[in-house]
Enzyme design. Structure first.
Site, PDB file in Angstrom:
ATOM      1  N   LYS A 141       0.819  -1.208   0.000  1.00 40.72           N
ATOM      2  CA  LYS A 141       0.000   0.000   0.000  1.00 40.72           C
ATOM      3  C   LYS A 141       0.854   1.259   0.000  1.00 40.72           C
ATOM      4  O   LYS A 141       0.636   2.189  -0.787  1.00 40.72           O
ATOM      5  CB  LYS A 141      -0.916   0.015   1.227  1.00 40.72           C
ATOM      6  CG  LYS A 141      -1.788   1.261   1.296  1.00 40.72           C
ATOM      7  CD  LYS A 141      -2.380   1.495   2.662  1.00 40.72           C
ATOM      8  CE  LYS A 141      -1.402   2.265   3.548  1.00 40.72           C
ATOM      9  NZ  LYS A 141      -2.065   2.946   4.677  1.00 40.72           N
ATOM     10  N   ASN A 142       1.827   1.306   0.906  1.00 42.34           N
ATOM     11  CA  ASN A 142       2.615   2.528   1.056  1.00 42.34           C
ATOM     12  C   ASN A 142       3.485   2.815  -0.162  1.00 42.34           C
ATOM     13  O   ASN A 142       3.916   3.952  -0.366  1.00 42.34           O
ATOM     14  CB  ASN A 142       3.476   2.450   2.317  1.00 42.34           C
ATOM     15  CG  ASN A 142       2.648   2.555   3.578  1.00 42.34           C
ATOM     16  OD1 ASN A 142       1.553   3.108   3.572  1.00 42.34           O
ATOM     17  ND2 ASN A 142       3.147   2.002   4.674  1.00 42.34           N
TER      18      ASN A 142
ATOM     19  N   ASP B 126       5.025  -0.051  12.049  1.00 46.18           N
ATOM     20  CA  ASP B 126       3.730  -0.563  11.609  1.00 46.18           C
ATOM     21  C   ASP B 126       3.460  -1.993  12.071  1.00 46.18           C
ATOM     22  O   ASP B 126       2.330  -2.474  11.945  1.00 46.18           O
ATOM     23  CB  ASP B 126       3.613  -0.490  10.084  1.00 46.18           C
ATOM     24  CG  ASP B 126       3.301   0.918   9.599  1.00 46.18           C
ATOM     25  OD1 ASP B 126       2.977   1.782  10.434  1.00 46.18           O
ATOM     26  OD2 ASP B 126       3.382   1.156   8.382  1.00 46.18           O
TER      27      ASP B 126
ATOM     28  N   ILE C 243       9.270   5.765  16.963  1.00 44.65           N
ATOM     29  CA  ILE C 243       8.998   6.483  15.720  1.00 44.65           C
ATOM     30  C   ILE C 243       7.887   7.508  15.903  1.00 44.65           C
ATOM     31  O   ILE C 243       8.056   8.687  15.586  1.00 44.65           O
ATOM     32  CB  ILE C 243       8.632   5.507  14.583  1.00 44.65           C
ATOM     33  CG1 ILE C 243       9.744   4.467  14.396  1.00 44.65           C
ATOM     34  CG2 ILE C 243       8.382   6.269  13.283  1.00 44.65           C
ATOM     35  CD1 ILE C 243      11.082   5.046  13.998  1.00 44.65           C
TER      36      ILE C 243
ATOM     37  N   CYS D 215      -4.535   8.160   9.369  1.00 48.78           N
ATOM     38  CA  CYS D 215      -4.548   7.743  10.769  1.00 48.78           C
ATOM     39  C   CYS D 215      -3.983   8.850  11.645  1.00 48.78           C
ATOM     40  O   CYS D 215      -2.945   9.433  11.334  1.00 48.78           O
ATOM     41  CB  CYS D 215      -3.719   6.469  10.967  1.00 48.78           C
ATOM     42  SG  CYS D 215      -4.502   4.975  10.359  1.00 48.78           S
TER      43      CYS D 215
END
Length: 433
Positions: A34-35, A320, A342, A128
């Site tokens: 996705k990223n 993630d 992070i 998000c």
């Protein structure tokens, strides 16, 4: 359903019912990243020619990016797992706020629009709500390339003065190896005059994927994946046919954790192991046997032992996968320490895991997890994309039927997650909430 489709508004009123403690077996297929796909789609703005991507995941974020690009005048056509983008006749340099507000990756448009047109107006991004996640580095880098940038009422306006409307190459040193800033500046610099260097650049595979696409389009880039990226500006970029998006390393990691948390042997493919080195090492350390070949990874979990993790930029442990790995550690033998370095405010899933019987205490950005013998089913909510994934994983392991809400977050990053997990023996069913 194609990538052009968005998950219905019905998901806002639905939950996933997950019957726990089912043994899984078989092969879990990993979709495109996705990223990576999101930023590759914005790279289409840099050329008047057709850009064709394949292995694009079917996600609400992908559909959202398609709508943003369409609003700019890009012709967007979806077919199966492919998307064709033609930005030959752009009609706007300002993506609509109502579309940008729900998708953080939309801010990448500023680099490609500025590089191509010499001007752009882009609302500050959404997505998000995890900590501050500022765009200061993006803006500072664009200014170094000669752009005049102002921020007013949540809109970032950038333009290049002069008749040629081209940015000018320059040395840029990032304060931190921001993925978003690296990608934004990479796209801005490819059509600039002269040479740009980005020092302290992000190393992430998604940055390398973007650089590889741009190189195929005619860009002159070296060093992507390392600390210094060098870009020699070119006059124009060409189109590209059937460029494959890399496999999603976060989805692959989530599936490997699904095997571990259910103590089930599974195969996960396709995977690029080098993209998951830190995660694979932690899975070995906690008691999983891994067999790696050219196409994927076979995992056989043993008795899961507690291990510590600290999130770091690539090639370190990815933020993630912090929430999914915490769900696994909640079922491990012993005590683990999980430190989030992070993002601030990325431990919201702790309270939901506690509802399922997890023993976790939080000290600042660190969670101390004491493994328990058994999680128990409960109604829980995923407050963001990866927290929602953690709830699904916990539900797979729990005694009873867990109901997970917050599906709008889950479907932003996991393609056909119910079908994939059900195909290997899980029982997930979307129900009215």
């Amino acid at each position: 359903m194609t990538v052009a489709s968005t998950v219905s508004q019905e998901i806002l009123n639905h939950c996933l019912a997950i019957e726990g403690q089912r043994r899984l077996q078989g092969v879990l297929k990993v979709s495109g990243a996705k990223n990576s796909a999101l930023v590759l789609m914005t790279a289409s703005l840099l050329t008047e020619e057709l850009v064709e991507l394949i292995n694009v995941p079917n996600l609400t974020d992908i559909a959202g990016m398609g709508r943003i690009l369409s609003a700019l005048g890009v012709q967007v056509e979806h077919s199966g797992n492919g998307v064709a983008l033609n930005a030959g006749n752009l009609t706007s340099h300002e993506p609509p706020y109502e579309l940008v507000n729900s998708l953080r990756a939309s801010f990448f448009c500023i680099g490609s629009l500025l590089g191509r047109l010499g001007h752009a107006r882009v609302p500050l991004p959404g997505g998000c709500r995890i900590g501050a996640r500022p765009v200061v580095e993006h803006i500072r880098g664009l200014k170094a390339l000669g752009a005049h940038v102002s921020v007013e009422h949540g809109i970032v306006s950038a333009c290049v003065k002069g008749s040629k409307k081209r940015l000018t190459g320059a040395p840029i040193v990032l304060d931190c190896p921001s993925v978003g800033a690296t990608e934004t500046l990479l796209m801005a610099a490819v059509l600039a005059t002269g040479t740009t260097t980005i020092e302290n650049a992000a190393h992430e595979p998604e940055v390398q994927d973007l650089a590889n696409l741009l190189i195929q389009m005619g860009a002159d880039i070296s060093g992507a994946g390392g600390p210094v990226i060098t870009i020699h500006g070119v006059e124009r970029l060409a189109g590209v046919s059937n460029y494959p998006v890399i496999p999603d390393r976060i989805e692959a990691g989530t599936f490997l954790i699904a095997a571990a948390i259910t103590r089930s042997p599974l195969r996960v493919e396709p995977v690029i192991p080098e993209h998951l080195s830190a995660v694979l090492q932690k899975l070995r350390d906690c008691g999983c046997q891994l067999e790696i070949d050219q196409t994927g990874i076979s995992i056989t979990p043993g008795d899961i032992q507690a291990v510590d993790i600290t999130t770091q930029p690539f090639p370190g442990f990815p933020t993630d996968l912090q929430a999914p790995f915490m769900a696994l550690m909640a079922t491990a033998q012993g005590t683990s320490v999980i430190s989030e370095k992070i993002y601030e405010n990325r431990l919201q899933h702790v309270a939901e895991l506690q509802r399922m019987g997890a023993s976790i205490r939080v000290d600042g950005s660190t969670a101390i997890v004491e493994g328990v013998a058994q999680l128990s089913a409960a109604p829980v909510t995923g407050s963001d994309l990866r927290a929602a994934a953690a709830m699904v994983l916990a539900g797979l392991a729990a005694n009873g039927t867990t109901k997970v809400s917050g599906l709008k977050h889950l479907y932003r990053g996991y393609d056909k997650v119910e079908a994939k997990l059900n195909a290997v023996g899980a029982q997930l069913e979307r129900q009215q909430g």
